[in-house]
Enzyme design. Structure first.
Site, PDB file in Angstrom:
ATOM      1  CD  GLU A 136      -2.897  -1.159   2.374  1.00  0.00           C
ATOM      2  OE1 GLU A 136      -2.799  -0.253   3.226  1.00  0.00           O
ATOM      3  OE2 GLU A 136      -3.749  -2.061   2.423  1.00  0.00           O
TER       4      GLU A 136
ATOM      5  CG  HIS B 291      -6.194   0.461   4.442  1.00  0.00           C
ATOM      6  ND1 HIS B 291      -5.054  -0.235   4.797  1.00  0.00           N
ATOM      7  CD2 HIS B 291      -7.091   0.231   5.445  1.00  0.00           C
ATOM      8  CE1 HIS B 291      -5.247  -0.843   5.968  1.00  0.00           C
ATOM      9  NE2 HIS B 291      -6.480  -0.567   6.379  1.00  0.00           N
TER      10      HIS B 291
END
Length: 332
Positions: free
Chosen positions: A262, A281
């Site tokens: 990420e 996220h």
């Protein structure tokens, strides 16, 4: 005693306000670059993090560090063994964002089942034939498989049941009393759940015990029309295997809020697929969830710094060692 509470990533303002009201110096880190951070953390008694890594080297840069607070339930970004060995308490906030993450999981389901993304693009293109080409799904009576039954898994299961779906659960704990108490059937084998579910929603922590729990073999067990939803940790899914299955049409689609790396790398094969919806996220980032999480976390840190056992203590061994050490010093 006042102390420096270094916040690595911005949290809701109510959290730092509580820390300041308790007499602590609450400060947002200027940088996550390791060398600069090591300088900032040197005088800290507490560190608060969202997903920034707190490893042994960073702990050693703060000799007075007493508590690490994690904004959320997952603590895979903290070296727990290193913290425990140093007598540093690790606290988290399980359940504070459960409702928001559960809602997001269902939002991903709706996006896929109702083809909201393709439908939006068709409407913008004045494509009146889309409804004749799309395969939309009614969710009532669909079999909704919940993998993991912590606060978020339980909240997601309740929402799915309220929508008229048939919920089944798998956990790593056989005959999980929490599942029985909530009134959901528990399936003993993960492969069996994967084989019957129309939707599989993942709610497990990260770490070696769950890494690639959903890989090529598990995806092959799923129905060709099944949807895979992941709002847990990206490492639970083998993304390469998932991308192949999606590209070849071996499952119906995927909704992902978390990724193995990420932010999601631009070269990820997931980006070019039409049968996947991706969010960065953000499932636990509603204002209500952020406020709850920040205030709960601040309360846990305040308790630890005041010498009280925190409610959400991840490594109780560190607390025990601290108590033994305090008694030894008192008797010296």
């Amino acid at each position: 005693m006042a102390s420096l509470c270094l916040i690595l990533q911005r949290i809701h303002d109510d959290g730092p306000a509580l820390l300041r009201a308790a007499g602590h110096d609450s400060r947002l880190s200027r940088s996550l670059e390791r060398e600069a951070l090591a300088g900032e953390i040197a005088g800290a008694r507490a560190v608060l993090t969202r997903d920034a890594r707190v490893d042994a080297a960073l702990m050693d840069a703060a000799p007075g560090l007493e508590v690490i607070g994690v904004h959320g339930a997952g603590v895979d970004n903290v070296d727990l063994a290193a913290a425990t060995a140093r007598g540093i308490l690790v606290v988290n906030t399980p359940g504070a964002n459960a409702r928001s993450v559960a809602e997001h999981a269902l939002a991903l389901v709706f996006h896929l089942a109702k083809s909201l993304g393709p439908g939006d693009r068709a409407a913008r293109a004045s494509d009146g034939t889309f409804k004749y080409r799309s395969a939309l799904t009614e969710l009532e009576c669909a079999i909704f498989g919940v993998v993991g039954f912590g606060a978020i898994g339980a909240a997601t299961a309740r929402l799915a049941r309220a929508l008229g779906m048939e919920v089944v659960v798998w956990t790593r704990r056989p005959a999980d009393p929490a599942v029985a108490a909530a009134g959901f059937p528990q399936i003993a084998a993960l492969d069996d759940l994967l084989g019957v579910a129309d939707i599989v929603s993942l709610h497990l922590p990260g770490g070696e015990g769950t890494r690639h729990l959903i890989g090529a073999a598990q995806i092959a067990r799923m129905k060709p029309s099944a949807l895979l939803i992941n709002t847990a940790r990206g490492t639970v899914v083998d993304e390469a295997a998932l991308a192949v299955a999606l590209r070849e049409g071996r499952i119906g689609g995927a909704g992902l809020d978390v990724f193995e790396v990420e932010p999601l790398p631009p070269a990820s094969p997931l980006i070019g697929l039409d049968n996947v919806v991706l969010t960065p996220h953000v499932s636990g980032s509603t204002q209500a969830a952020l406020k709850r999480t920040a205030t709960v976390l601040a309360g846990e840190v305040i308790a630890a710094l005041a010498g009280r056992r925190p409610t959400h203590l991840v490594n109780p061994q560190a607390w025990t060692a601290r108590r033994i050490g305090a008694r030894s010093e008192a008797g010296a």
